[in-house]
Design an enzyme around this catalytic site. Structure first.
Site, PDB file in Angstrom:
ATOM      1  CD  GLU A  27      -2.118  -2.418   1.240  1.00 30.02           C
ATOM      2  OE1 GLU A  27      -0.925  -2.694   1.610  1.00 30.02           O
ATOM      3  OE2 GLU A  27      -2.995  -2.990   0.884  1.00 30.02           O
ATOM      4  CG  HIS A  77     -11.072  -6.484   6.789  1.00 34.12           C
ATOM      5  ND1 HIS A  77     -10.293  -6.869   7.780  1.00 34.12           N
ATOM      6  CD2 HIS A  77     -10.657  -6.475   5.503  1.00 34.12           C
ATOM      7  CE1 HIS A  77      -9.259  -7.460   7.031  1.00 34.12           C
ATOM      8  NE2 HIS A  77      -9.405  -7.398   5.921  1.00 34.12           N
TER       9      HIS A  77
HETATM   10  C1  LIG Z   1      -2.679  -4.711   4.068  1.00 31.38           C
HETATM   11  C2  LIG Z   1      -3.347  -5.420   3.393  1.00 31.38           C
HETATM   12  N1  LIG Z   1      -3.553  -5.273   2.163  1.00 31.38           N
HETATM   13  C3  LIG Z   1      -4.364  -6.288   1.499  1.00 31.38           C
HETATM   14  C4  LIG Z   1      -5.189  -6.865   2.143  1.00 31.38           C
HETATM   15  C5  LIG Z   1      -6.458  -7.620   1.309  1.00 31.38           C
HETATM   16  N2  LIG Z   1      -5.983  -9.069   1.481  1.00 31.38           N
HETATM   17  C6  LIG Z   1      -6.430 -10.021   2.288  1.00 31.38           C
HETATM   18  S1  LIG Z   1      -5.435 -11.451   2.072  1.00 31.38           S
HETATM   19  C7  LIG Z   1      -4.590 -10.821   0.864  1.00 31.38           C
HETATM   20  C8  LIG Z   1      -3.578 -11.864   0.179  1.00 31.38           C
HETATM   21  C9  LIG Z   1      -2.671 -12.255   0.789  1.00 31.38           C
HETATM   22  O1  LIG Z   1      -1.624 -13.156   0.302  1.00 31.38           O
HETATM   23  P1  LIG Z   1      -0.398 -14.003   0.931  1.00 31.38           P
HETATM   24  O2  LIG Z   1       0.238 -13.198   1.970  1.00 31.38           O
HETATM   25  O3  LIG Z   1       0.192 -14.783  -0.104  1.00 31.38           O
HETATM   26  O4  LIG Z   1      -1.488 -14.923   1.851  1.00 31.38           O
HETATM   27  P2  LIG Z   1      -2.475 -16.239   1.413  1.00 31.38           P
HETATM   28  O5  LIG Z   1      -3.952 -15.659   1.548  1.00 31.38           O
HETATM   29  O6  LIG Z   1      -1.876 -16.749   0.301  1.00 31.38           O
HETATM   30  O7  LIG Z   1      -2.606 -17.207   2.705  1.00 31.38           O
HETATM   31  C10 LIG Z   1      -4.826  -9.764   0.670  1.00 31.38           C
HETATM   32  C11 LIG Z   1      -4.314  -8.761  -0.675  1.00 31.38           C
HETATM   33  C12 LIG Z   1      -5.131  -7.038   3.489  1.00 31.38           C
HETATM   34  N3  LIG Z   1      -5.807  -7.798   4.308  1.00 31.38           N
HETATM   35  N4  LIG Z   1      -4.270  -6.226   4.072  1.00 31.38           N
END
Ligand SMILES: Cc1ncc(C[n+]2csc(CCOP(=O)(O)OP(=O)(O)O)c2C)c(N)n1
Ligand SMILES: Cc1ncc(C[n+]2csc(CCOP(=O)(O)OP(=O)(O)O)c2C)c(N)n1
Ligand SMILES: [Mg+2]
Ligand SMILES: [Mg+2]
Lengths: 325, 323, 323, 325
Positions: free
Chosen positions: B59, B128
């Site tokens: 971000e 959220h």
């Molecule tokens: C700072 C932030 N940006 C965006 C999100 C939205 N979001 C939730 S889970 C996710 C993906 C996370 O990917 P990863 O770290 O690879 O974990 P996975 O879901 O694959 O276990 C996103 C973009 C968030 N929760 N927090």
């Protein structure tokens, strides 16, 4: 895999059982979500169970974990109360968070589960804090931080790992590289092949392992935990894995190339251990079936408990905002 | 007239402006291939190759890059999936984007829009669900918009994209898939102009976001009893259409401000203070606030529902002010 | 009584509490070896080895680590050199620290203090001069303190360190090296209690931070003309000592709120709205705001001086309210 | 150092002159600060001039730079208006920022100086944005981002470099490792020896060079700029150097080990080039003296201009908050 020889049958069957608990718990959730009994943001880790269980098998009760939005498995593996977890997901008053936190904020301080995190990357800093706590109090404990490949691109990851290395803190960073951050594939989020190379940016050891091989997870994390416990600082472990059910409950997964899921299902971490147990005659099929059934029963009991738990009352809206003496 | 959702309206605004001006690009998480977590950017990556960037979960780089591009003359629209994540980008939004025209003695224009979904209502719990308009609206140099209808969302987003100042554009998440009238023909809505969503004589209700439809429902109900409620949606939180609000209060003699964000240090305080300064002698009753409770947003859906003003809360306060 | 500076008072507060409780540590940039950019932590690294951490320039990790330590029972005091840098840590302060007790259903206590220097007055321009109290005070789960004297700074910081909630502690930078009376004996000041800095009968002036001494100077001057001004320093911005303020306004019938932060959506709005709700009928004049202008803080010292309320501005409004 | 042969005498003497301009400018500032004519937060780069000049010698007018709180040298090397800069530091109306920005916000958009930054690390993201702008508009330009060793520990650095590499953006990241972030030595801020290794975390080339050797700077940055211009993506260059005057004007520098400053003064980048020019008979002593004098004169003129410039008027407080059509 010489690690296997160091694990007793009891340990191995507990690992097997725990993985089933996690899978059952989460597959039940999918159903509860459909029924609108669980809701909100919910991310299951089916297919990734070996990391949670293999890692936490190295931890003591007083050790801590910090997990991400995809944290049910880690919480269970660290010993969080199953009934309280299920009740929380059903937003009930008897939930671990009294129904106020839900999936993304599951916590069980009594067993060192410091909380799931709704903010990607935030956990890294919190883990540094827990490790600092241990160091300042002179406790020989360790904090394990679970997060995803996507989280490794956050500023919080960078600042936290640098700080952890600088102070030689007892923390193990486990990056579950499941190939995606929501729909964004790993290759579309960074140019590097392995997240573990980032360890070099902080002067800490880094290694990439097969996250679906529970022996490899157990051994690698075990060594890192030991190093941390001895005061020799943090480690970054990248555990390569895959989430079967997509990012969130209901994800159509259109971003996956055909065949990818099927290939990963062949690498089912539970089946892997099951085959090992059978092949090495550590368990007979009956025992295996018994363990599965027991896991199913534990989940059913947790669900009964959760369903019997009341909803919070309106007055609960106003409690727990501040600690008051 | 044609009815479309707010998500569709936002999509149209982006598409229309990007068609007109090759100098506009958008960036954010999941906005390209997936078309946005809430479908607002659907189809844009295909139509505008190279101008729709899926980003890593970064971000602060998103905001920094959007600002840097805007500073160098390329209009940027950055999306934050949840406004709660914009904290990670606040340094870039507030310390860089909001202040640089001033710090640079007027050398810079910053045509950047920071879009973000806002508010509670989807059982996503405390990280959220926030309504952060005041945190941005307190900052000189920023403009802050929060539409309550598809029509307003489209017209205001188009204006925001073509404004040469940084704009924080808060989209109430639970309104994304509600439909409303939006003409086929092009239009924009000037930033800083509020809208009388319903005119009335007895009491002025100023409401934003989700609270607009709730206030309208109350007005509708009370109308049947002969109580005439004027409902004003400022639409732009900064700059605020003070004139419109003050004129209304001078007419009705009563002011109620309704917002979803927590009461304490919420936007109602500003509006009440402004009205006190400009229309003290016109008030027939103490101005009132109907606002979110001073609690984080809980997961449980019943509790969540109670955390922000309900129609009955608004109704009760309107009745009270008329006593 | 003994006179010491606010920086010394803060230093004493930290030292005394760290001596009593081995479970307290502090971290931040330049706080150890150098003793703090403003000397607040001088000598502490020597006295408390291992409990004073110089950090890299990593504000988000500072806040995340402070929160994580507090969550696990170690009391943390994090320093941000300038409150402007705390934007980088806002996710940790607001999304993590402020909300976790609630999100965790009461399972957590978070004894963490986020200290930060605040305000303008040193010609550091727009990115080193902000007054951000409202951004924090709007957030349920946080407590926010802004002392205006060495005495208050010491007593309140000691209370903050021993509070099991996250506290944002804003230290007006230009007051660091001003002296004031501070007793040798130990004391604390309860969070949430305002202070009548001067009692009066004709008008209530609520002021914070640097504005307290300016308001007192005005009160002093007007007293010579027989105008009696009551000056209240809430000291704690959240929770606010509403009772004290309302009681004063009921007595004087007039309210003026003075703060350094920009006027729009500043803290004055909240105080005015509260007083309207609780003492509308007691007011003899419209409540007034004397606040910072809605501009970023400029570098030039003459302009900077004009950006926030001067004594003459306060005086003019007090006189106006008495007309 | 075969690069030297590719540089004309004109280029070399311009570099020499520019370094003197920077040093004169900043040493004058120290004096003005004493006299309370310049004030606020002010950080001079004396001793580091070779990086600014060597790097910017590779840039076109339409290329851009983003700098840090220690940015006077970079701005001057990129061609920012000297008079406007001096007037800005004296907080005058004719300053580049009309007296509203000061040292930490110096900007000159007309020559691609996108601004100094008061927030450590913030520049990295802005540079990514400028590079994105070039890419989207199809311009074959490059952005150079200057920042310190301390900045490399910020989350912004991490997120920005990853993004720049991912999109193959035309940006060159130049980390001036002067051994300290305020009083905190490099070794007390991270466990690694070289910041350039962090390039590996993003899949971009990284290199550490002698920042006091203007030829090495010119050549290394030149190659990186060329690569960026060709669309081959970003580079991280760590230029090792030293700031003679401490962190801020008035810094007592008690954190420096004895002899450190003296050792670095022997590596004076200006003297280095001067010796080269003389040894290779590219300049005679007279020419050298002439260049120095000319630089002194230019600064004196800038100062005269600045001193003659009026203070801003009270009404200026309210302008430039928003752009209005
Ligand atoms: C700072 C932030 N940006 C965006 C999100 C939205 N979001 C939730 S889970 C996710 C993906 C996370 O990917 P990863 O770290 O690879 O974990 P996975 O879901 O694959 O276990 C996103 C973009 C968030 N929760 N927090
Ligand atoms: C985000 C942020 N944190 C802290 C500061 C205070 N500060 C100003 S300069 C500086 C040190 C920067 O060190 P480095 O990046 O090495 O640059 P140098 O001063 O050595 O050129 C610090 C901590 C700041 N301006 N911004
Ligand atoms: Mg992932
Ligand atoms: Mg440095």
């Amino acid at each position: 895999m010489d690690v296997t020889t160091s694990l007793s049958k009891e340990q191995l069957t507990k690992m097997y059982y725990d993985m089933w608990i996690i899978r059952n718990f989460e597959e039940n959730l999918l159903d509860l979500y459909q029924k609108n009994l669980a809701y909100g943001g919910m991310h299951v880790s089916v297919g990734e169970e070996a990391i949670a269980v293999g890692a936490c098998a190295n931890l003591k009760r007083e050790d801590t974990i910090v997990t991400s939005h995809r944290g049910h498995g880690h919480c269970i593996a660290k010993g969080a109360d199953l009934k309280g977890m299920m009740a929380e997901l059903l937003a009930r008053k008897n939930g671990l968070c009294k129904g106020k936190g839900g999936s993304q904020h599951i916590v069980d301080m009594s067993v060192g589960v410091l909380g799931a995190q709704g903010i990607v990357g935030a956990g890294c800093g919190i883990a540094v804090g827990s490790a600092l706590s241990f160091k300042i109090r002179g406790q020989k404990n360790v904090c394990v931080n679970f997060f995803g490949d996507g989280a490794a691109n956050t500023g919080s990851f960078h600042e936290s790992l640098n700080m952890a290395a600088l102070y030689s803190l007892p923390v193990v960073f486990i990056c579950e590289n499941n190939g995606y951050a929501v729909s964004t594939s790993f290759a579309r989020s960074t140019k590097i092949d392995k997240i573990s190379v980032r360890a070099g940016s902080y002067g800490m050891p880094g290694v990439t392992i097969d996250g679906n091989n529970i022996f490899e997870v157990y051994k690698t994390v075990g060594e890192a935990v030991e190093r941390a416990r001895q005061g020799d600082g943090p480690t970054l472990i990248e555990a390569v894995t895959y989430r079967w059910y997509g990012h969130y409950v209901g994800d159509p997964c259109t971003y996956r190339p055909p065949g990818e899921l099927e290939r990963w299902k062949e690498k089912d971490p539970i089946l892997f251990l099951e085959k090992y147990l059978l092949a090495n005659k550590l368990c007979c099929q009956e025992e295996i079936d018994g363990l599965k059934a027991a896991a199913g029963k534990a989940i059913a009991e947790a669900l009964d408990y959760a369903l019997a738990s009341p909803e919070p009352e309106p007055a609960d809206l106003f409690t727990d905002v501040y600690f008051e003496k | 007239m044609r009815q479309i959702t707010m998500a569709e309206a936002i999509n149209e605004a982006l598409r229309e402006e990007m068609r007109k001006d090759p100098n506009i690009f958008i960036l954010g998480e999941e906005i390209g291939l997936r078309g946005g977590a809430f479908t607002c950017t659907k189809g844009l990556m295909e139509e505008f190759p190279g101008r729709v960037l899926d980003t890593p979960i970064s971000e602060s780089a998103i905001a920094g890059a959007a600002y840097g591009a805007a500073l160098t003359g390329t209009k940027a629209v950055a999306e934050f999936m949840f406004s709660d994540f914009s904290f990670i980008a606040m340094d870039q939004i507030i310390n860089s984007a909001a202040k640089s025209r001033y710090m640079f003695g007027g050398q810079a224009t910053i045509p950047v829009v920071f879009r973000m979904s806002s508010g509670s209502g989807r059982q996503q719990a405390a990280q959220h669900s926030q309504s952060l308009e005041v945190l941005y609206a307190h900052i000189p140099g920023l403009k802050v918009i929060m539409p309550s209808t598809p029509y307003d969302a489209k017209g205001l987003l188009k204006a925001a994209i073509n404004d040469y100042n940084p704009v924080v554009f808060l989209e109430p998440r639970v309104l994304y898939f509600k439909k409303g009238e939006v003409p086929e023909q092009e239009y924009t809505i000037p930033i800083g102009k509020g809208d009388i969503k319903r005119s009335g004589e007895d009491v002025t209700v100023v409401a934003t976001g989700v609270m607009v439809e709730r206030s309208l429902a109350v007005a509708e109900k009370l109308a049947r009893e002969g109580i005439s409620v004027e409902v004003i949606d400022p639409r732009t939180i900064r700059p605020l259409d003070t004139e419109l609000i003050v004129a209304s209060v001078k007419k009705t003699g009563r002011l109620i401000v309704v917002h979803e964000a927590p009461r304490t240090y919420g936007m109602a305080g500003e509006i009440i203070a402004l009205v006190m300064e400009q229309a003290f002698d016109y008030l027939n009753a103490p101005p009132q606030r109907v606002a979110g409770h001073d609690v984080p947003i809980p997961y449980n859906r019943n509790l969540e529902r109670l955390a922000i003003p309900l129609e009955e809360d608004i109704e009760a306060v309107v009745r009270k002010s008329l006593k």
